[in-house]
Design a protein around this motif. Structure first.
Motif, PDB file in Angstrom:
ATOM      1  N   ILE A 177      -3.671   4.692   9.369  1.00  0.00           N
ATOM      2  CA  ILE A 177      -4.299   3.378   9.498  1.00  0.00           C
ATOM      3  C   ILE A 177      -3.369   2.472  10.287  1.00  0.00           C
ATOM      4  N   TRP A 178      -3.905   1.834  11.336  1.00  0.00           N
ATOM      5  CA  TRP A 178      -3.084   1.012  12.221  1.00  0.00           C
ATOM      6  C   TRP A 178      -3.472  -0.459  12.140  1.00  0.00           C
TER       7      TRP A 178
ATOM      8  N   THR B  62       3.290  -4.084  22.664  1.00  0.00           N
ATOM      9  CA  THR B  62       2.410  -4.024  21.496  1.00  0.00           C
ATOM     10  C   THR B  62       3.239  -3.699  20.257  1.00  0.00           C
ATOM     11  N   LEU B  63       2.987  -4.429  19.178  1.00  0.00           N
ATOM     12  CA  LEU B  63       3.618  -4.173  17.882  1.00  0.00           C
ATOM     13  C   LEU B  63       2.606  -3.512  16.980  1.00  0.00           C
ATOM     14  N   THR B  64       2.935  -2.336  16.426  1.00  0.00           N
ATOM     15  CA  THR B  64       2.000  -1.570  15.611  1.00  0.00           C
ATOM     16  C   THR B  64       2.640  -1.219  14.271  1.00  0.00           C
ATOM     17  N   LEU B  65       1.865  -1.374  13.219  1.00  0.00           N
ATOM     18  CA  LEU B  65       2.258  -0.920  11.889  1.00  0.00           C
ATOM     19  C   LEU B  65       1.281   0.154  11.459  1.00  0.00           C
ATOM     20  N   GLN B  66       1.811   1.301  11.035  1.00  0.00           N
ATOM     21  CA  GLN B  66       0.983   2.414  10.596  1.00  0.00           C
ATOM     22  C   GLN B  66       1.288   2.769   9.149  1.00  0.00           C
ATOM     23  N   ALA B  67       0.245   2.971   8.366  1.00  0.00           N
ATOM     24  CA  ALA B  67       0.379   3.550   7.033  1.00  0.00           C
ATOM     25  C   ALA B  67      -0.271   4.927   7.074  1.00  0.00           C
ATOM     26  N   MET B  68       0.459   5.948   6.630  1.00  0.00           N
ATOM     27  CA  MET B  68      -0.040   7.316   6.706  1.00  0.00           C
ATOM     28  C   MET B  68       0.070   8.002   5.359  1.00  0.00           C
ATOM     29  N   ILE B  69      -1.002   8.696   4.991  1.00  0.00           N
ATOM     30  CA  ILE B  69      -1.043   9.516   3.789  1.00  0.00           C
ATOM     31  C   ILE B  69      -1.641  10.861   4.168  1.00  0.00           C
ATOM     32  N   TYR B  70      -1.050  11.944   3.672  1.00  0.00           N
ATOM     33  CA  TYR B  70      -1.759  13.226   3.789  1.00  0.00           C
ATOM     34  C   TYR B  70      -1.477  14.090   2.577  1.00  0.00           C
ATOM     35  N   ILE B  71      -2.462  14.909   2.244  1.00  0.00           N
ATOM     36  CA  ILE B  71      -2.328  15.820   1.106  1.00  0.00           C
ATOM     37  C   ILE B  71      -2.714  17.229   1.566  1.00  0.00           C
TER      38      ILE B  71
ATOM     39  N   PHE C   8       0.829  -1.206   0.000  1.00  0.00           N
ATOM     40  CA  PHE C   8       0.000   0.000   0.000  1.00  0.00           C
ATOM     41  C   PHE C   8       0.855   1.244   0.000  1.00  0.00           C
ATOM     42  N   GLY C   9       1.901   1.250   0.814  1.00  0.00           N
ATOM     43  CA  GLY C   9       2.790   2.403   0.868  1.00  0.00           C
ATOM     44  C   GLY C   9       3.563   2.577  -0.422  1.00  0.00           C
ATOM     45  N   LEU C  10       4.034   1.448  -1.026  1.00  0.00           N
ATOM     46  CA  LEU C  10       4.837   1.539  -2.236  1.00  0.00           C
ATOM     47  C   LEU C  10       4.044   2.097  -3.407  1.00  0.00           C
TER      48      LEU C  10
ATOM     49  N   HIS D  27       6.800  13.180   4.928  1.00  0.00           N
ATOM     50  CA  HIS D  27       5.707  12.799   5.817  1.00  0.00           C
ATOM     51  C   HIS D  27       4.401  12.558   5.067  1.00  0.00           C
ATOM     52  N   ASN D  28       4.350  12.953   3.804  1.00  0.00           N
ATOM     53  CA  ASN D  28       3.101  12.813   3.057  1.00  0.00           C
ATOM     54  C   ASN D  28       2.767  11.372   2.695  1.00  0.00           C
ATOM     55  N   SER D  29       3.756  10.501   2.704  1.00  0.00           N
ATOM     56  CA  SER D  29       3.514   9.088   2.447  1.00  0.00           C
ATOM     57  C   SER D  29       4.573   8.291   3.187  1.00  0.00           C
ATOM     58  N   LYS D  30       4.165   7.600   4.265  1.00  0.00           N
ATOM     59  CA  LYS D  30       5.161   6.892   5.061  1.00  0.00           C
ATOM     60  C   LYS D  30       4.551   5.683   5.753  1.00  0.00           C
ATOM     61  N   LEU D  31       5.415   4.758   6.127  1.00  0.00           N
ATOM     62  CA  LEU D  31       5.075   3.621   6.966  1.00  0.00           C
ATOM     63  C   LEU D  31       5.874   3.720   8.255  1.00  0.00           C
ATOM     64  N   THR D  32       5.254   3.309   9.367  1.00  0.00           N
ATOM     65  CA  THR D  32       5.943   3.262  10.658  1.00  0.00           C
ATOM     66  C   THR D  32       5.678   1.909  11.305  1.00  0.00           C
TER      67      THR D  32
END
Length: 414
Positions: free
Chosen positions: A51-52, A405-414, A14-16, A384-389
């Protein structure tokens, strides 16, 4: 674990697929519409989503005594912000959205008591001079520390340090007060101060003090708005190197080496009679709430190959009243927090930033401490506009077992 690996792979894809869609360094951010020829009148719209997916093997049983899934999805934030400069002297800002939407708090048809959508800010501002402005409304010009004024668009860590949002739901609506503020700068010294109304229906709206002497944060509700209805806050930081913008209140978490910043700050929050305690006969007494913070922030490039370092440290001292605790979030006591991140050298637009954070809290009511640490990494496909954490975070509260806790976040902003 196979399910977790599959999830990580899907969200990475999704991030790619979004890595070339938008974002710094090749995207200025937001939709700006000029209202006159020279652009002095305009409005700008910014939208973002986080999104987490979280894996936690230590989740407690649900209300019916059933085991809960170790893997869960949530919409951590979905927001829209618009501000308009209707003249060189007047600005209006509107910010709305939702937080932490998941399967347990969703509404069947998106309405009713479980609805998550609300205003995070609505304020108007008047320019006094080129360096000073006054405003009012539901605002985010907070005191205490940089983290209590944190932007959620550009955090170094997965999320903000929760105890640093020290008044959330106690005296305000989700870290926003209704009141008036004054902000500006004297050369390299920036300031923000505010006078606000405290919320009546807060997180302890149904709690009454008992004779055990522990305070309850319900001063306005139990003592009245005349004696316990006002709060006062301020934050001051000196910019030793590059000057940061204070056009909006949101403090940047990491510039990824885009600026060379070293700031030292201090702030406060005061709520006279904000807390209430009861004696053996049930008589109520107001207790002043006071929170102070001292912090330092450093962000700078390292060499000429894209490397950068971000470092932050905070000491915060909380007095919510005698032996105050609420859940495992708010306590009378102290907090030490720090985090450190490093952008790995690269000529590519895609950048990797591993980081580490730690906390230690002293809790007066328990005569004990809580500690936590987190280790993670950001992958910036276009700033910061498109990243994974991806972050692993562990907390140990007093004498209880640590919970990770293990968390994966996908973030998009415009």
């Amino acid at each position: 674990m196979k399910k977790l690996y599959a999830l990580l792979f899907c969200l990475a894809l999704f991030g790619l697929q979004n890595m070339y869609s938008q974002g710094s360094p090749d995207y200025s951010g937001g939709l700006k519409v000029n209202l006159n020829e020279d652009g002095s009148k305009y409005f700008r719209i910014i939208s973002w989503a986080q999104i987490w997916a979280q894996h936690n093997p230590d989740r407690p049983l649900d209300a019916n005594g059933n085991e809960q899934s170790e893997l869960n999805f949530s919409l951590r934030r979905a927001r829209m912000l618009m501000y308009a400069q209707i003249s060189k002297d007047f600005l209006i800002l509107t910010h709305f959205g939702l937080n932490s939407l998941n399967a347990d708090n969703m509404s069947a048809i998106g309405t009713g008591e479980r609805s998550q959508l609300f205003f995070h800010g609505v304020w108007g501002q008047y320019r006094l001079t080129d360096n000073h402005a006054i405003g009012g409304g539901l605002h985010y010009w907070n005191g205490i520390s940089r983290l209590n004024n944190q932007s959620t668009l550009n955090m170094l860590t997965l999320d903000n340090q929760r105890q640093a949002w020290a008044t959330l739901g106690l005296s305000d609506q989700f870290v926003r007060h209704i009141g008036v503020y004054l902000k500006g700068n004297f050369n390299k010294l920036q300031y923000r101060i505010s006078i606000n109304d405290a919320i009546t229906n807060n997180l302890q709206a149904n709690t009454t003090p008992t004779s055990n002497g522990a305070a309850v944060y319900s001063g306005r509700r139990l003592l009245g708005s005349k004696d316990a209805g006002r709060t006062y806050a301020g934050y001051f930081d000196y910019n030793f190197l590059d000057q940061e913008s204070n056009f909006l209140p949101y403090k940047v978490g990491t510039y990824l080496g885009g600026k060379k910043v070293f700031n030292v700050g201090a702030g406060f929050f005061l709520h006279p009679n904000g807390a209430v305690s009861a004696d053996g006969s049930g008589a109520l007494t107001g207790e002043d709430v006071s929170i102070f913070g001292i912090d330092a922030f450093y962000d700078a490039p390292v060499g000429d190959n894209g490397a950068a370092i971000t470092a932050y440290a905070l000491a915060q001292f909380n007095d919510y009243g005698k032996n105050y605790t609420l859940g495992r979030t708010y306590e009378t006591g102290s907090l030490i927090h720090g985090h450190l991140g490093y952008v790995i050298p690269s000529e590519s637009k895609t950048k990797f930033q591993p980081y580490f954070q730690f906390d230690n809290r002293q809790i007066d009511a328990l005569n004990d401490a809580a500690s936590s640490f987190g280790i993670g990494a950001n992958v910036y496909f276009s700033g910061h506009n498109s990243k994974l954490t991806l972050e692993y975070f562990s907390t140990k509260y007093a004498n209880t077992d640590a919970v990770g806790t293990l968390t994966l976040q996908a973030m998009i902003y415009i």
